[in-house]
Design an enzyme around this catalytic site. Structure first.
Site, short mmCIF file in Angstrom:
data_model
loop_
_atom_site.label_atom_id
_atom_site.label_comp_id
_atom_site.label_asym_id
_atom_site.label_seq_id
_atom_site.Cartn_x
_atom_site.Cartn_y
_atom_site.Cartn_z
N LEU A 20 0.84 -1.20 0.00
CA LEU A 20 0.00 0.00 0.00
C LEU A 20 0.88 1.25 0.00
O LEU A 20 1.74 1.40 0.85
CB LEU A 20 -0.93 0.01 1.21
CG LEU A 20 -1.92 -1.15 1.27
CD1 LEU A 20 -2.75 -1.07 2.54
CD2 LEU A 20 -2.81 -1.16 0.05
N ASP A 44 9.91 8.93 9.30
CA ASP A 44 10.71 10.06 8.86
C ASP A 44 9.85 11.31 8.95
O ASP A 44 8.65 11.25 8.76
CB ASP A 44 11.15 9.82 7.41
CG ASP A 44 12.26 10.75 6.96
OD1 ASP A 44 13.26 10.25 6.45
OD2 ASP A 44 12.11 11.97 7.11
N LEU A 66 -5.24 3.71 -0.98
CA LEU A 66 -6.58 3.84 -0.41
C LEU A 66 -7.43 4.72 -1.31
O LEU A 66 -6.91 5.63 -1.97
CB LEU A 66 -6.49 4.45 0.99
CG LEU A 66 -5.75 3.61 2.03
CD1 LEU A 66 -5.63 4.38 3.33
CD2 LEU A 66 -6.45 2.29 2.25
N LEU A 86 -0.51 9.23 4.73
CA LEU A 86 -1.01 9.02 6.09
C LEU A 86 0.02 8.28 6.92
O LEU A 86 0.88 7.57 6.40
CB LEU A 86 -2.30 8.20 6.04
CG LEU A 86 -3.43 8.74 5.18
CD1 LEU A 86 -4.55 7.72 5.10
CD2 LEU A 86 -3.93 10.06 5.73
#
Length: 126
Positions: A20, A44, A66, A86
């Site tokens: 993903l 990070d 997504l 995200l």
């Protein structure tokens, strides 16, 4: 959920892995119980565009993103900031909620904070 120091590449057949990444051109439409989903997270402070997509391609893995663009709209905001990137916990929450409800709007509402600049269409009108 199990954790292990072993690589997912050593644990699962390549054809069952879906990496993903927000940079994928493929939209995750449903969760397939026969697939293994790898959350392409980076620990990070900065965002490196295309890094997770490049990593997945180097490993010859399927990718998906997504369906944020498909179910959400850009909310007007003073900074004109919109991001589909995200945190891992947000992606996990979205996938867990989708798995329970089978509703992308419910899942995205649960995991995408308004600070990302995206909202569900009904919310945009409020």
């Amino acid at each position: 959920m199990d954790t292990t120091p072993e690589s997912y590449l050593d644990l699962f057949p390549l054809e069952t892995i879906v990496y993903l990444t927000p940079d994928s051109e493929n939209v995750l439409e449903d969760i397939d119980p026969d697939k293994v989903y790898v959350l392409g997270g980076l620990v990070d402070e900065s965002i490196h565009k295309q890094l997770t997509l490049r990593r997945a391609r180097e490993q010859r893995l399927q990718t998906a993103r997504l369906p944020i663009r498909e179910y959400m709209v850009r909310a007007p905001n003073p900074r004109n900031y919109h991001s589909e990137t995200l945190a891992i916990n947000q992606v996990f929450d979205i996938l867990s909620t989708y798995y329970e409800t089978r509703s992308w709007p419910a899942a995205l509402r649960a995991g995408v904070s308004s600070g990302k600049g995206y909202v569900l269409p009904a919310t945009a009108e409020e």
